[in-house]
Each structure stands twice: as structure tokens, then as C-alpha cells.
Design a protein around this motif. Structure first.
Motif, PDB file in Angstrom:
ATOM      1  N   PHE A  74       0.831  -1.211   0.000  1.00 26.05           N
ATOM      2  CA  PHE A  74       0.000   0.000   0.000  1.00 26.05           C
ATOM      3  C   PHE A  74       0.863   1.257   0.000  1.00 26.05           C
ATOM      4  O   PHE A  74       0.578   2.234  -0.681  1.00 26.05           O
ATOM      5  CB  PHE A  74      -0.907   0.035   1.229  1.00 26.05           C
ATOM      6  CG  PHE A  74      -2.063  -0.926   1.169  1.00 26.05           C
ATOM      7  CD1 PHE A  74      -2.526  -1.413  -0.048  1.00 26.05           C
ATOM      8  CD2 PHE A  74      -2.695  -1.350   2.338  1.00 26.05           C
ATOM      9  CE1 PHE A  74      -3.597  -2.299  -0.107  1.00 26.05           C
ATOM     10  CE2 PHE A  74      -3.765  -2.228   2.286  1.00 26.05           C
ATOM     11  CZ  PHE A  74      -4.216  -2.701   1.073  1.00 26.05           C
ATOM     12  N   ILE A  75       1.886   1.173   0.794  1.00 26.32           N
ATOM     13  CA  ILE A  75       2.759   2.333   0.915  1.00 26.32           C
ATOM     14  C   ILE A  75       3.416   2.646  -0.428  1.00 26.32           C
ATOM     15  O   ILE A  75       3.515   3.798  -0.846  1.00 26.32           O
ATOM     16  CB  ILE A  75       3.828   2.067   1.997  1.00 26.32           C
ATOM     17  CG1 ILE A  75       3.175   2.201   3.382  1.00 26.32           C
ATOM     18  CG2 ILE A  75       5.017   2.999   1.857  1.00 26.32           C
ATOM     19  CD1 ILE A  75       3.957   1.568   4.493  1.00 26.32           C
ATOM     20  N   ALA A  91       1.328   5.433  -1.985  1.00 23.73           N
ATOM     21  CA  ALA A  91       2.075   6.510  -1.332  1.00 23.73           C
ATOM     22  C   ALA A  91       1.447   6.908   0.004  1.00 23.73           C
ATOM     23  O   ALA A  91       1.388   8.077   0.340  1.00 23.73           O
ATOM     24  CB  ALA A  91       2.200   7.721  -2.257  1.00 23.73           C
ATOM     25  N   LEU A  92       1.034   5.913   0.745  1.00 29.30           N
ATOM     26  CA  LEU A  92       0.495   6.205   2.075  1.00 29.30           C
ATOM     27  C   LEU A  92       1.628   6.553   3.033  1.00 29.30           C
ATOM     28  O   LEU A  92       2.759   6.160   2.822  1.00 29.30           O
ATOM     29  CB  LEU A  92      -0.257   4.991   2.639  1.00 29.30           C
ATOM     30  CG  LEU A  92      -1.436   4.474   1.827  1.00 29.30           C
ATOM     31  CD1 LEU A  92      -2.170   3.398   2.633  1.00 29.30           C
ATOM     32  CD2 LEU A  92      -2.388   5.591   1.468  1.00 29.30           C
ATOM     33  N   ARG A  93       1.283   7.275   4.061  1.00 27.42           N
ATOM     34  CA  ARG A  93       2.277   7.566   5.097  1.00 27.42           C
ATOM     35  C   ARG A  93       2.405   6.378   6.024  1.00 27.42           C
ATOM     36  O   ARG A  93       1.552   5.487   6.034  1.00 27.42           O
ATOM     37  CB  ARG A  93       1.865   8.788   5.906  1.00 27.42           C
ATOM     38  CG  ARG A  93       1.775  10.059   5.095  1.00 27.42           C
ATOM     39  CD  ARG A  93       1.557  11.265   6.003  1.00 27.42           C
ATOM     40  NE  ARG A  93       1.332  12.454   5.191  1.00 27.42           N
ATOM     41  CZ  ARG A  93       0.180  12.778   4.645  1.00 27.42           C
ATOM     42  NH1 ARG A  93      -0.872  12.011   4.851  1.00 27.42           N
ATOM     43  NH2 ARG A  93       0.059  13.854   3.901  1.00 27.42           N
ATOM     44  N   ALA A  94       3.429   6.407   6.847  1.00 22.47           N
ATOM     45  CA  ALA A  94       3.719   5.266   7.704  1.00 22.47           C
ATOM     46  C   ALA A  94       2.571   4.987   8.683  1.00 22.47           C
ATOM     47  O   ALA A  94       2.098   3.859   8.800  1.00 22.47           O
ATOM     48  CB  ALA A  94       5.017   5.500   8.455  1.00 22.47           C
ATOM     49  N   GLY A  95       2.154   6.006   9.389  1.00 24.07           N
ATOM     50  CA  GLY A  95       1.076   5.800  10.350  1.00 24.07           C
ATOM     51  C   GLY A  95       1.548   5.392  11.724  1.00 24.07           C
ATOM     52  O   GLY A  95       1.306   4.278  12.178  1.00 24.07           O
ATOM     53  N   ASN A  96       2.219   6.312  12.384  1.00 27.04           N
ATOM     54  CA  ASN A  96       2.640   6.046  13.759  1.00 27.04           C
ATOM     55  C   ASN A  96       1.426   6.024  14.665  1.00 27.04           C
ATOM     56  O   ASN A  96       0.378   6.553  14.336  1.00 27.04           O
ATOM     57  CB  ASN A  96       3.584   7.147  14.235  1.00 27.04           C
ATOM     58  CG  ASN A  96       4.966   6.975  13.680  1.00 27.04           C
ATOM     59  OD1 ASN A  96       5.597   5.933  13.860  1.00 27.04           O
ATOM     60  ND2 ASN A  96       5.460   7.992  12.994  1.00 27.04           N
ATOM     61  N   ARG A 124       7.440   7.420  -0.558  1.00 22.06           N
ATOM     62  CA  ARG A 124       6.628   8.559  -0.986  1.00 22.06           C
ATOM     63  C   ARG A 124       7.465   9.493  -1.857  1.00 22.06           C
ATOM     64  O   ARG A 124       7.027   9.945  -2.911  1.00 22.06           O
ATOM     65  CB  ARG A 124       6.111   9.304   0.251  1.00 22.06           C
ATOM     66  CG  ARG A 124       4.620   9.569   0.268  1.00 22.06           C
ATOM     67  CD  ARG A 124       4.180  10.018   1.638  1.00 22.06           C
ATOM     68  NE  ARG A 124       3.529  11.329   1.651  1.00 22.06           N
ATOM     69  CZ  ARG A 124       2.267  11.559   1.325  1.00 22.06           C
ATOM     70  NH1 ARG A 124       1.504  10.566   0.920  1.00 22.06           N
ATOM     71  NH2 ARG A 124       1.757  12.767   1.392  1.00 22.06           N
ATOM     72  N   THR A 125       8.652   9.739  -1.409  1.00 22.02           N
ATOM     73  CA  THR A 125       9.534  10.614  -2.181  1.00 22.02           C
ATOM     74  C   THR A 125       9.842   9.992  -3.540  1.00 22.02           C
ATOM     75  O   THR A 125       9.743  10.637  -4.579  1.00 22.02           O
ATOM     76  CB  THR A 125      10.865  10.827  -1.439  1.00 22.02           C
ATOM     77  OG1 THR A 125      10.597  11.212  -0.096  1.00 22.02           O
ATOM     78  CG2 THR A 125      11.711  11.872  -2.126  1.00 22.02           C
TER      79      THR A 125
END
Length: 778
Positions: A495-496, A500-505, A611-612
Motif C-alpha cells: 500500500f505504501i 504513497a500512504l504515510r507510515a502511520g505512527n 513517498r519521495t
DNA sequence: AGTCCGACTTGGATACAACTAC
DNA sequence: GTAGTTGTATCCAAGTCGGACT
């Protein structure tokens, strides 16, 4: 193995043109775009002369036909198989209600590790459900008519020639920039490969005081410092504090329960904070009011506190009006008054706005200490409305080198501490009272310290590019792992990478709004559909679709439907089994674990690198696709912006649609109509003209037609952009070298792509990309 | 191994400046 | 002037991530 044929593996963003069908990713991507919470982003030019895009239809030409049925049949079988092979998989319902350990409820003795998986294998074998779709988008067409007399040569200096007059704004800007360029002279990189060696900074005739720190530090040509050392010497002037509170004039009063009530200065100041927000939606929110009132009462005198017990009885009206008046007055000031204020501000900048690092003068980013006010948390922040206290020098830690002149605290005050830590980059810090977090004063993005870091970031992303295929292969393989945690990790990573999802802390529930990223997704945030249209207007349905609907960073909604590989789909079903909506989807995964794993795949690799990387590679691919060498600068810029927009869509960078948008569009529309009339008139004229007049008429006609076209392009651009913000991606995700290289290759002046600030920030890239012939960097 | 926290990046909103159009 | 637009600068909240701490 699905490897090469898998979209993720082979194409992902490389050839996927978002928003238009195509390529292996077509289906997913179009789904992504059109439903990405931003509404559709289908690119379609009304003035067909630029480019037309075909919507993806092949969406699910999916091979799956056979698969579909097979699946139907197998599903049950499998479900059983899986569920018993995995029935030991009891979700860990560790709905991390904040950092507190809270959940000891690991009642399930689940032994995740060795998960027998006698089942699967077979079923998985062939799931190559990801057929590449044919690529079908048209290449941009040259905007015919336009003679596009691009100024080959000196474009960069006088690029506006080819822009006809409806480009006033550009021109103005250009002029300004030119001026600014003049003063900076040589330092402008543009096409001169050789930059004059450090210009003679000394005797520069500064035309205006506006001249800045004209020394250009080409740090990218120097050795790096040893790891951990951020500077050898650091000197600065400390922070600039907010001005003291000025009590309200006597006639401006607060009223309680209908009666005038004179507040103590402390209470009055806070009342003023609220009064100034009275028109804001915040003040309609219960949490905001509750938090505000509670904190407000804390600063009241005991007498006030006794008297003022109900916010509803508070009347801030007069104060509100007063502040509005003040701002009107400020706006209505004479030129001279305004100039004076400006000069005062500049004087402050001169003093506090710069630091010396290793002997180089660098801009400071935020040298003003945050003034007191009411905390404006976003989304459903539990602490919104709380009082942000005024920061005193006694709260501030100064960081500078030992031998430098220690900044002076304001008279009668002292610093909390002065330290000399060259392992960090901040100049000053303090602890903010609402969340108890540290705040820092740091350098401007144009500084070496920030630039170097930025550069490294993109270098890491480039390294990922070289490894991405094998990394994708690894996680695809891991979809089949016997270990549930490995599967979860692999699906999350997918998914990431793909979205381009964020990590999700993890977040502390009562310290922050409820938002999530990949690792913190909960069951309630996704829905699975065996078959569904990715977009309402799609002709066909896609199979194995995951629908995401959650609030991400800043409580921005992420909504998207994507087609996923069968294996992923099946895994998700498993992950969701026996869970309640509020349970974590990836209950055996967190960001620390994931990043730890990533580090084993490539040094420096973390979630955000994906993402970058995906942002940058998307820009590059899109630029290659969309740019037509025959276009004029204006048209090329449209292509650039569209490429940029694809990235913004990928990253879900949204902005609220300004209420003025509709009206602005209407105005534009009207303008277009008028222009059209003019064009028609000119045409007629032309038809009747003879001799010399004819030539003239022709000219006029051409010019008008051109303007007309320009207006239409403008409209398209604006409309497509209405709720998508390009700035964030440009500033944080797109390797500037890609843009620079593109500009060089297509004779587009860099100023079109990067404004002054951006050019300062990306100076390293502009300079580096100068002497290389690499067209594309990534 | 989990938690906490410091440091730094990323992000949208808002304030403001610069222009244009009327 | 004034109102309306638009692009830029500023602001500061909210993420990421690593390392210290327990």
C-alpha cells in the motif's frame, strides 16, 4: 511468480498515467484519481488542441474471468482452508489506545510465527491477476495554430516574447525577477555553466535595501562533515519575542450577562484571542469552547472567576468590532505609514533574521517566537481552544557555539539555558504548553543545513529506484509468508508503495485527533469488494477492490478505490477476520518494525522514502509523456503543472476550494466568451480586408485567437487545480533536479517552474544540473 | 520490547503583498 | 480609490523516525 507482470513490480508509477487509463496500473490508478476524495481529475481539455485523454476502459479486462469463477468456487474452500490454517491467527486487538499499555488483553495465546500454511500454495500460485492494460492515452498534440516562435536562445531572459499580452502578470513578474537578477547578477545559474566565482560581495551596489545575504555558499562542492556534527561554529541573535499585550481602550468593553465588565489585563488579553476568532468555525465547536473557557478562567482573578461562570453569557462583540476596526485602520494607512512599518520589519529581519554557521551567513526561518493565542488543533483535536501561553526568555534555550557572542536576552530577563550542542541544528528552543512539545527556531530551507539534508533525501530516493524491483519482488513473495506478521508487513508495504500512504505512527488518543496512516489503519477504514466500479462513471467493474476511507494527516480525507492483486485481497480478508471495526488492520505491525525491516533491504530506507521516490518518478514519467517539444513555453508549463498535479493527487495533497472559485470561474468563462466574440469579429474583418489592411487584420486575428486559446488553457488549468495543492509536493517530494533538467531540455526558463524562494531553496539542484547532460535525473 | 521524546520534515490555512480592473 | 485576484510568505500543527530510557 507474478513478478514482472505485476503492475506493482514492473510498472507502478513508471508508466502509469494517473487519471487516464493505461498501462498495467491503469485501472488502479484511474480509480485512484477519480475517486481520491478530490473528485475527478480526469484530464480533459475542452480546447482539444492540447491533449485528449482516453479514459481507461480496460479496467478489468482482467484475466480474472476465469479467475473470477474459480475464485468463487475456491473461495469457500479456501476460506475454510485458510481459516483453519490460520485460525490460530487471532487478531491482536491492541487498539492502541494511546501510549499507555492499556492492552494486556493479549488473551490469545496466538503463536504467530510458525504458521502452518499447508493450504494456500496451490491457490496462490497463479494469481497473476494483474494484467497490464494497454496504454492508451494520446500524446499531447502541438497546439497547432500557435506559431510557437519560441525564443530558442535567450529564452531565459526574455521569455515573454512568445507570450502574448494576456500574460501581463507573468511579465510583471519577469520584470521584477529580472531586476532581482541583475542585482544578483552572476549568481543566477540558469544556463551559464560557469558561475562567476563568489561575486565580489563587498562592493555590490545594492539598489535597494532589499538585498539579502548575497553570499552564496556552494556547500555542495565541499566535503561533508563527519556524521553527527552539524556545525563547527554557530552564532545568532536569538529569538524575537512577541510584542507585549496592549490593553484595550476603556470604551472597548467586555460584557457579561448583558452588563459591562472590566477585565483584568490578563483575562482581557485572552478574551481578545477569543473575540478575534468569533467568526471562525472553531468557536462553534464544543470542545473548543470548553477548553477555552477552562483555560480562560485559569488566568482570571479569583473575583472574575467567581463572576464569570458561563461562556454563553459572555459578550465579546465590542472587542470583536474593535479588532476589526483596527485591522481596517491598518489597511487604510497611508503609503508612508505602511512603508515605515515595512522598514521596521526589515530592521528586525536584519538583526534576527540571520545566523552565521561556520562563517557563512544564512537565513533563519522562524526567528519570531510564537505569540500567545488559542491552540488551533485540526480535525477533531481534543485540545483545540486551549490557551497557548506567552513565551518568556526564561523559557528559551539558546544553542550556539561557545566562542560566539551569546545572544542578549531582553532587558531584565535571562535565558532558561545556553548550550553548545553541535549535534543539532536548532538555534533556540522552548516547550510549548498545550501539548508539551518542543518548538525550535531553525534555519531557512535555503541554508546549507537544510539543503544538504534535502539533497540526501533525494539521493536515498534515487538509490531506492535502483532497488525497487527487487524490493517489490520481496514483498510480493512475502504475501505468501507463513508468518502473519510478515504478510501484514508485506501488504502494508504494498500500500505504501502503490498508494504513497504515510507510515502511520501510533497516536495518543487524547492528545491528538484520530487520524491514521498505513500501519495504523483500522478495519473500519477499508472495505473489500469482489467486484465494483472504481468510479461511478466507469463502464466496467473491477475485481478485488479495496476501498479506503480514512482521515490522514491534518485530518484530510483519503478516499480511494483500488484494484489489488488477488493475494493481497485474500490476505486482507484474513487480516479482518474476527475483528471489530475499531481493531487494527495490521495488528502485528507498527512503523518501528516496518522501518527496521526496510533498513535490512537498503540502508537508509524508511517508509517515507517510498513517498519521495514515487512522487519523483511520477513527475519524471509524466513529464516525459506530456511534454511536446513543439509546444510553446506556456503549453509546456501546462504540461508541467499537470505532471505536478498527478503527483499531488498521488500524495493526496488537497486544499479547500476557495469560496471565490466558482465566481472566478464564471468570470473567466465570461472573458472567454467575450474574447471569442472579438475573434469572430476579427475574422470577419480579415475576410473583408484587402491589401495592407489585410495583413494588419491577419495580425490582429492571430493575436486574438492566441489570447483566446490562452484563456481556455487557463481555465482548464485552474479548474483542474481547484482542490489540489501543488505546492507541497513541489517543495517536499519532487527532486528539483528533475524540474531543472526538464527546463533545460525544453528551453523553459527555470523561473517559470520555481519562484524566487524555491530557487533559493533548490540552488544546489539548479547548479548541479547545469553541467550534466542528463535529461532526467531520476 | 515497549515507551517516550527530541529533532526534524511535511502540510494546509492564513496573512499579506502585488497587481489588475473598474 | 476600491474591490477583486492571485501568488508568496508566514505560521504553526502534525507527521516521521531514531535513539534513549525503562
Amino acid at each position: 511468480m507474478a513478478e514482472v507482470s505485476s503492475p506493482v513490480l514492473s510498472n507502478h508509477h513508471h508508466n502509469g498515467e494517473y487519471g487516464n487509463g493505461d498501462s498495467a496500473y491503469g485501472s488502479q490508478d484511474s480509480g485512484m484519481n477519480s475517486s481520491n476524495g478530490n473528485g475527478k481529475v480526469t484530464e480533459e481539455f475542452s480546447n482539444g488542441d492540447v491533449k485528449k485523454e482516453v479514459k481507461d476502459e480496460a479496467v478489468n479486462s482482467d484475466d480474472d474471468v476465469p479467475w473470477g469463477q474459480l475464485m468463487e468456487r475456491e473461495k469457500k474452500k479456501k476460506q475454510n482452508a485458510e481459516s483453519d490454517s490460520e485460525d490460530e491467527y487471532k487478531p491482536e486487538k491492541k487498539r492502541k489506545s494511546k501510549s499507555k499499555k492499556a492492552d494486556s488483553d493479549s488473551e490469545d495465546d496466538y503463536k504467530p510465527e510458525p504458521m502452518e500454511e499447508e493450504e494456500g500454495k496451490g491457490d496462490y500460485e497463479d494469481d497473476d491477476d494483474d494484467v497490464p492494460l494497454s496504454v492508451k492515452y494520446g500524446t499531447p498534440e502541438p497546439s497547432s495554430a500557435k506559431k510557437s516562435k519560441k525564443k530558442k536562445k535567450k529564452v531565459s531572459e526574455s521569455d515573454d516574447e512568445d507570450d502574448s499580452d494576456d500574460d501581463m502578470i507573468e511579465k510583471k513578474k519577469k520584470k521584477k525577477e529580472k531586476k532581482e537578477k541583475e542585482s544578483k547578477s552572476k549568481s543566477t545559474p540558469s544556463s551559464k555553466p560557469k558561475k562567476e566565482v563568489k561575486q565580489e560581495t563587498s562592493p555590490v551596489k545594492r539598489k535597494k535595501k532589499e538585498e539579502e545575504p548575497e553570499e552564496i555558499w556552494e556547500w555542495w562542492k565541499e566535503e561533508k562533515k563527519p556524521a553527527g556534527v552539524k556545525w563547527n561554529s554557530l552564532a545568532h541573535k536569538g529569538p524575537l519575542f512577541a510584542p507585549d499585550y496592549e490593553p484595550l481602550p476603556d470604551h472597548v468593553h467586555f460584557k457579561y450577562d448583558g452588563k459591562v465588565y472590566k477585565l483584568s489585563p490578563e483575562a482581557e488579553e485572552v478574551a481578545g484571542f477569543y473575540a478575534r476568532m468569533i467568526d471562525h468555525e472553531y468557536t462553534t465547536k464544543e470542545a473548543f469552547n470548553k477548553n477555552f473557557f477552562k483555560d480562560w478562567r485559569k488566568v482570571m482573578t479569583s473575583k472574575e472567576r467567581e463572576h464569570i461562570t458561563d461562556l454563553k453569557k459572555c459578550d465579546f462583540g465590542v472587542i470583536d468590532v474593535y479588532y476589526k476596526e483596527q485591522s481596517e485602520i491598518r489597511k487604510a494607512m497611508t503609503k508612508d505609514q505602511k512603508l515605515k512599518i515595512k522598514e521596521e520589519r526589515e530592521a528586525e529581519v536584519k538583526i534576527f533574521g540571520f545566523a552565521f554557521i561556520d562563517g557563512h551567513k544564512q537565513k533563519v526561518a522562524n526567528f519570531r517566537i510564537e505569540p500567545p493565542g488559542l491552540f488551533r488543533g485540526r480535525g477533531g483535536h481534543p485540545k483545540m481552544g486551549m490557551l497557548k501561553k506567552r513565551i518568556q526568555p526564561e523559557d528559551v534555550i539558546i544553542n550556539c557555539s561557545k566562542d560566539s557572542a551569546i545572544p542578549e536576552p531582553p532587558k531584565g530577563h535571562k535565558w532558561k539555558e545556553v548550550r553548545h550542542d553541535n549535534a543539532v541544528t536548532w538555534l533556540c528552543s522552548w516547550t510549548e504548553n498545550v501539548l508539551g512539545q518542543n518548538k525550535y527556531i531553525m534555519l531557512n530551507p535555503s541554508s546549507k543545513i537544510k539543503g544538504e539534508k534535502d539533497y540526501e533525501k533525494y539521493e536515498t530516493a534515487r538509490r531506492l529506484k535502483k532497488r525497487i524491483d527487487s524490493i517489490r519482488a520481496v514483498y510480493q513473495e512475502d504475501w505468501k509468508s507463513k508468518e502473519m506478521r510478515v504478510r501484514q508487513r508485506a501488504v502494508a508495504l504494498y500500500f505504501i508503495d502503490k498508494l504513497a500512504l504515510r507510515a502511520g505512527n501510533e497516536k495518543d488518543v487524547d492528545e491528538a485527533a484520530d487520524t491514521v496512516g498505513c500501519c495504523s489503519l483500522r478495519v473500519e477504514h477499508i472495505k473489500l469488494y469482489d467486484k465494483i466500479k472504481l468510479n461511478d462513471d466507469d463502464k466496467h467493474e473491477a475485481e478485488n477492490v479495496v476501498e479506503f476511507d480514512f482521515l490522514g494527516k491534518d485530518s484530510i480525507r483519503y478516499f480511494n478505490r483500488v484494484h489489488v492483486e488477488k493475494r493481497v485481497y485474500k490476505n486482507l480478508k484474513i487480516f479482518m477476520e474476527n475483528k471489530s471495526p475499531g481493531d487494527d488492520l495490521f495488528d502485528r505491525l507498527d512503523t518501528a518494525t516496518l522501518n527496521e525491516h526496510l533498513r535490512t533491504l537498503m540502508p537508509g530506507l524508511t517508509v517515507k522514502v517510498f513517498r519521495t521516490y514515487n512522487a519523483s518518478i511520477t513527475l519524471q514519467d509524466q513529464l516525459m509523456k506530456l511534454t511536446n517539444p513543439k509546444d510553446n513555453v506556456h503549453q509546456k508549463m501546462l504540461s508541467y503543472n499537470r505532471a505536478n498535479r498527478q503527483v499531488a493527487i498521488l500524495c493526496n495533497h488537497q486544499r479547500s476550494v476557495p469560496k471565490t472559485h466558482e465566481k472566478a470561474m464564471e468570470n473567466l468563462e465570461a472573458k472567454i466568451k467575450d474574447k471569442k466574440k472579438e475573434v469572430d469579429a476579427a475574422k470577419k474583418e480579415l475576410e473583408h480586408a484587402r491589401g495592407a489592411a489585410k495583413e494588419k487584420a491577419q495580425k490582429k486575428y492571430d493575436r486574438l485567437k492566441d489570447q483566446y486559446k490562452r484563456l481556455k488553457i487557463n481555465r482548464t488549468d485552474k479548474d483542474e487545480n481547484k482542490q489540489i495543492a501543488l505546492g507541497t509536493s513541489k517543495l517536499n517530494y519532487l527532486d528539483p533536479r528533475i524540474s531543472v533538467a526538464w527546463c533545460k531540455k525544453h528551453d523553459v526558463p527555470i523561473e517559470k517552474v520555481f519562484n524566487k524562494t524555491q530557487r533559493e531553496k533548490f540552488r544546489w539542484a539548479i547548479d548541479m544540473t547545469n553541467n550534466s547532460d542528463e535529461e532526467y535525473i531520476f
